[in-house]
Design an enzyme around this catalytic site. Structure first.
Site, PDB file in Angstrom:
ATOM      1  N   LYS A  45      45.184  53.807  33.382  1.00  0.00           N
ATOM      2  CA  LYS A  45      46.527  54.321  33.076  1.00  0.00           C
ATOM      3  C   LYS A  45      46.813  54.494  31.584  1.00  0.00           C
ATOM      4  O   LYS A  45      47.957  54.517  31.151  1.00  0.00           O
ATOM      5  CB  LYS A  45      47.642  53.440  33.701  1.00  0.00           C
ATOM      6  CG  LYS A  45      47.457  53.044  35.123  1.00  0.00           C
ATOM      7  CD  LYS A  45      46.803  54.054  36.001  1.00  0.00           C
ATOM      8  CE  LYS A  45      47.690  55.179  36.457  1.00  0.00           C
ATOM      9  NZ  LYS A  45      46.945  56.068  37.404  1.00  0.00           N
ATOM     10  N   HIS A 100      35.841  52.426  32.949  1.00  0.00           N
ATOM     11  CA  HIS A 100      36.925  51.457  32.744  1.00  0.00           C
ATOM     12  C   HIS A 100      36.335  50.074  32.435  1.00  0.00           C
ATOM     13  O   HIS A 100      37.079  49.096  32.338  1.00  0.00           O
ATOM     14  CB  HIS A 100      37.801  51.330  33.997  1.00  0.00           C
ATOM     15  CG  HIS A 100      38.737  52.482  34.237  1.00  0.00           C
ATOM     16  ND1 HIS A 100      39.375  53.152  33.228  1.00  0.00           N
ATOM     17  CD2 HIS A 100      39.169  53.045  35.398  1.00  0.00           C
ATOM     18  CE1 HIS A 100      40.156  54.096  33.752  1.00  0.00           C
ATOM     19  NE2 HIS A 100      40.039  54.052  35.067  1.00  0.00           N
ATOM     20  N   SER A 130      52.974  52.300  34.531  1.00  0.00           N
ATOM     21  CA  SER A 130      52.217  53.365  35.194  1.00  0.00           C
ATOM     22  C   SER A 130      51.307  52.770  36.278  1.00  0.00           C
ATOM     23  O   SER A 130      51.205  53.294  37.394  1.00  0.00           O
ATOM     24  CB  SER A 130      51.391  54.103  34.138  1.00  0.00           C
ATOM     25  OG  SER A 130      50.602  55.094  34.727  1.00  0.00           O
ATOM     26  N   PHE A 221      51.114  68.443  30.066  1.00  0.00           N
ATOM     27  CA  PHE A 221      51.464  67.707  31.284  1.00  0.00           C
ATOM     28  C   PHE A 221      51.720  68.678  32.441  1.00  0.00           C
ATOM     29  O   PHE A 221      51.224  68.500  33.547  1.00  0.00           O
ATOM     30  CB  PHE A 221      52.692  66.822  31.027  1.00  0.00           C
ATOM     31  CG  PHE A 221      53.049  65.953  32.192  1.00  0.00           C
ATOM     32  CD1 PHE A 221      52.360  64.766  32.420  1.00  0.00           C
ATOM     33  CD2 PHE A 221      54.059  66.313  33.078  1.00  0.00           C
ATOM     34  CE1 PHE A 221      52.673  63.951  33.506  1.00  0.00           C
ATOM     35  CE2 PHE A 221      54.379  65.504  34.163  1.00  0.00           C
ATOM     36  CZ  PHE A 221      53.683  64.327  34.368  1.00  0.00           C
TER      37      PHE A 221
HETATM   38  S1  PPS Z   1      43.544  56.422  35.718  1.00  0.00           S
HETATM   39  O1  PPS Z   1      43.983  56.135  37.114  1.00  0.00           O
HETATM   40  O2  PPS Z   1      43.115  55.207  35.036  1.00  0.00           O
HETATM   41  O3  PPS Z   1      42.546  57.476  35.648  1.00  0.00           O
HETATM   42  O4  PPS Z   1      44.889  56.914  35.004  1.00  0.00           O
HETATM   43  P1  PPS Z   1      44.971  57.576  33.563  1.00  0.00           P
HETATM   44  O5  PPS Z   1      44.511  58.972  33.654  1.00  0.00           O
HETATM   45  O6  PPS Z   1      44.318  56.702  32.559  1.00  0.00           O
HETATM   46  O7  PPS Z   1      46.526  57.520  33.280  1.00  0.00           O
HETATM   47  C1  PPS Z   1      47.474  58.225  34.070  1.00  0.00           C
HETATM   48  C2  PPS Z   1      48.712  58.376  33.200  1.00  0.00           C
HETATM   49  O8  PPS Z   1      48.483  59.411  32.224  1.00  0.00           O
HETATM   50  C3  PPS Z   1      49.505  60.387  32.365  1.00  0.00           C
HETATM   51  N1  PPS Z   1      48.999  61.711  31.962  1.00  0.00           N
HETATM   52  C4  PPS Z   1      49.594  62.467  31.019  1.00  0.00           C
HETATM   53  N2  PPS Z   1      50.662  62.231  30.230  1.00  0.00           N
HETATM   54  C5  PPS Z   1      51.042  63.225  29.381  1.00  0.00           C
HETATM   55  N3  PPS Z   1      50.417  64.430  29.303  1.00  0.00           N
HETATM   56  C6  PPS Z   1      49.328  64.703  30.067  1.00  0.00           C
HETATM   57  N4  PPS Z   1      48.743  65.888  29.974  1.00  0.00           N
HETATM   58  C7  PPS Z   1      48.871  63.692  30.974  1.00  0.00           C
HETATM   59  N5  PPS Z   1      47.866  63.609  31.882  1.00  0.00           N
HETATM   60  C8  PPS Z   1      47.957  62.404  32.472  1.00  0.00           C
HETATM   61  C9  PPS Z   1      49.887  60.303  33.834  1.00  0.00           C
HETATM   62  O9  PPS Z   1      51.100  60.953  34.093  1.00  0.00           O
HETATM   63  C10 PPS Z   1      49.944  58.787  33.992  1.00  0.00           C
HETATM   64  O10 PPS Z   1      51.044  58.203  33.304  1.00  0.00           O
HETATM   65  P2  PPS Z   1      52.481  57.918  33.961  1.00  0.00           P
HETATM   66  O11 PPS Z   1      53.231  57.120  32.934  1.00  0.00           O
HETATM   67  O12 PPS Z   1      52.252  57.151  35.227  1.00  0.00           O
HETATM   68  O13 PPS Z   1      53.105  59.269  34.180  1.00  0.00           O
END
Ligand code: PPS
Length: 295
Positions: A45, A100, A130, A221
């Site tokens: 996350k 990870h 998250s 996003f």
């Molecule tokens: S995982 O399950 O570990 O692969 O998750 P991870 O990809 O590390 O984290 C997911 C969070 O990243 C946000 N996210 C983004 N935020 C802003 N812009 C872009 N382009 C973007 N892509 C992924 C995603 O919404 C998750 O955060 P939260 O706070 O839950 O929205």
């Protein structure tokens, strides 16, 4: 491979048995990296998927074809997951690999290599929020009940994937020993263009301005939320219950403020200060002027 109720304990850390086996975890530790490999390391996350998209787009010089036709786990597989050996055996060079795993487990396999390691971090208050929401939809993770209990588990380091504190301190302490670039979720959020420029230079993949602009456009996003190859809507609802939330949930800095009570924040701060006292990293906790948002 369903194994939704299976948990693998490996070197004292819990991993979902749906994607991890003892063999796949053990194989990761002895993986033969190639000097051309690009490794994305992150605690869950923290912006992993975003980074997978950015690296794919930079490597494709802004052409979205690959990122819109191949799922992220097939173009940037998690090293420790059971399918990665098969995927990586046929991956084109440079291979994009995700993990990870904490540094203390993967470090030995990286010794003396020139692998380009991109470590992605995010402020831990947003990480825990998250992760909490993700647990509600991911049926391969334990059922969550109250947020306070989840927060305590995060602070104790007993959630799946282990301690956030150990993870960030382990990887960032190796900046000099590894060919490592540390990028934060917050800098991607506040200056995606500038961050991509730094990354393209680190990856030795210089881009024309138009190519850079295309990369930025396709990993916003909203673009990613609509891209089935990374928004996890391809995963059946028995495994991810899409009625309980979206993987691309909010994508904001500072969403923790909507979840933490004043007391929880104070408790978090005190544990954070004690566990991070040997670490000089600074964190951005909310989207505002830099001086106000650092502690
Ligand atoms: S995982 O399950 O570990 O692969 O998750 P991870 O990809 O590390 O984290 C997911 C969070 O990243 C946000 N996210 C983004 N935020 C802003 N812009 C872009 N382009 C973007 N892509 C992924 C995603 O919404 C998750 O955060 P939260 O706070 O839950 O929205």
């Amino acid at each position: 491979m369903a194994r939704l109720d299976v948990t693998e304990t490996f070197h004292g850390i819990l991993f979902p048995g749906h994607l991890h086996t003892q063999d796949s975890l053990q194989l990761a530790l002895t993986f033969q990296f190639q000097d051309t490999d690009i490794l994305i390391a992150s605690y869950p996350k923290s912006g992993t998927t975003w980074m997978q998209e950015i690296v794919t787009l930079i490597s494709s010089r802004g052409d979205p074809h690959l990122s819109q036709t191949v799922p992220n786990w097939a173009r940037a597989p998690w090293l420790e997951q059971y399918y990665s050996a098969a995927v990586l055996a046929t991956s084109a060079t440079p291979r994009i690999i995700t993990t990870h795993l904490p540094y203390h487990l993967l470090g030995p396999a990286l010794q003396n290599s020139k692998v380009k390691v991109i470590f992605v971090s995010r402020n831990p208050k947003d990480v825990v929020v998250s992760f909490y929401h993700f647990h509600k939809m991911a049926k391969f993770l334990p059922e969550v009940h109250s947020f306070p209990a989840f927060l305590n588990q995060f602070l104790d380091g007993t959630l799946h994937f282990g301690s956030w504190f150990d993870h960030i301190k382990g990887w960032t302490s190796q900046k000099a020993a590894l060919n490592l670039l540390h990028i934060t979720y917050e800098e991607m959020s506040m200056d995606l263009h500038g961050t991509m420029r730094r990354m393209s230079s680190f990856l030795q993949c210089p881009l024309l301005e138009d190519e850079l602009n295309n990369c930025v456009k396709h990993c916003s996003f909203s673009s990613m939320k609509d891209n089935q190859m990374i928004n996890y809507t391809l995963i059946p609802s028995e495994i991810m219950d899409h009625s309980k939330g979206s993987f691309m949930r909010k994508g904001q800095i500072g969403d923790w403020k909507n979840m933490f009570t004043k007391e929880q924040n104070q408790h978090f701060q005190s544990i954070f200060c004690s566990k991070m006292q040997d670490c000089s990293l600074e964190f951005v906790w909310e989207k505002q002027e830099k001086e106000d948002s650092l502690i």
